[in-house]
Write a protein that holds these residues in place. Sequence first.
Motif, short mmCIF file in Angstrom:
data_model
loop_
_atom_site.label_atom_id
_atom_site.label_comp_id
_atom_site.label_asym_id
_atom_site.label_seq_id
_atom_site.Cartn_x
_atom_site.Cartn_y
_atom_site.Cartn_z
N ILE A 139 -13.51 73.53 -67.42
CA ILE A 139 -14.87 74.03 -67.28
C ILE A 139 -15.33 74.44 -68.67
O ILE A 139 -14.54 74.95 -69.47
CB ILE A 139 -14.94 75.21 -66.28
N GLU B 11 -16.29 69.04 -60.11
CA GLU B 11 -15.96 70.29 -59.42
C GLU B 11 -16.15 70.06 -57.92
O GLU B 11 -17.08 69.38 -57.50
CB GLU B 11 -16.90 71.39 -59.91
N TYR C 212 -19.58 68.10 -57.32
CA TYR C 212 -20.30 67.80 -58.56
C TYR C 212 -19.47 66.80 -59.35
O TYR C 212 -18.27 66.99 -59.53
CB TYR C 212 -20.51 69.07 -59.39
N LEU D 95 -11.23 72.74 -59.72
CA LEU D 95 -11.59 72.08 -60.99
C LEU D 95 -10.44 71.16 -61.42
O LEU D 95 -9.31 71.63 -61.61
CB LEU D 95 -11.83 73.12 -62.09
N HIS E 11 -19.06 70.67 -65.94
CA HIS E 11 -17.81 70.26 -65.29
C HIS E 11 -17.34 68.96 -65.96
O HIS E 11 -17.81 67.88 -65.56
CB HIS E 11 -18.02 69.99 -63.80
N TYR F 159 -13.64 77.24 -55.77
CA TYR F 159 -13.88 76.16 -56.75
C TYR F 159 -12.56 75.44 -57.03
O TYR F 159 -11.56 76.08 -57.32
CB TYR F 159 -14.33 76.73 -58.09
#
Length: 156
Positions: free
Chosen positions: A151, A102, A125, A146, A98, A144
């Motif tokens: 990613i 994330e 994360y 992001l 990441h 998720y």
Amino acid sequence: MSSLSDLHQAVAELTAAITGQALEPALQSKLNAEFGAESALARRIRAACDQGVADGLLCQREAAGIRYGRVFKPEPALGEFSVDVVDMQDIAGPHHVHPQGEIDLVMPLDADARFDGHAAGWVVYGPGSAHRPTVRGGRARVLYLLPRGLIEFSRA
């Protein structure tokens, strides 16, 4: 409203509440305290995801036993987060990094299902973190978020 517009609106509310905050353990604590799995917002997100899957709009792709799909690309209304939904059962996904972190909402479909050891709720994360996303104990969906949609999947 459709499940996708409901999901977009709920995620926009969430990202507005966390804009500018570092992706670190303190954010995970804040999310679970303010928007935990039983909160109205988390229930709205889950309901929209459940309906989106039922309608065939989410988790349309499958690879190695994992159903997944990007729902929204990063955009200002979503705080420049992309949104993906994944459906996993007793499986480990591909290792990835990441670059900017994330944020995950774990939505167990089976009571004992855990995502990376976490029950229902939020997992954060930090930037540069990496993992092999794993669901054990049953089936779970994971939303998720992001930053900027970034990613990096590992080659090994």
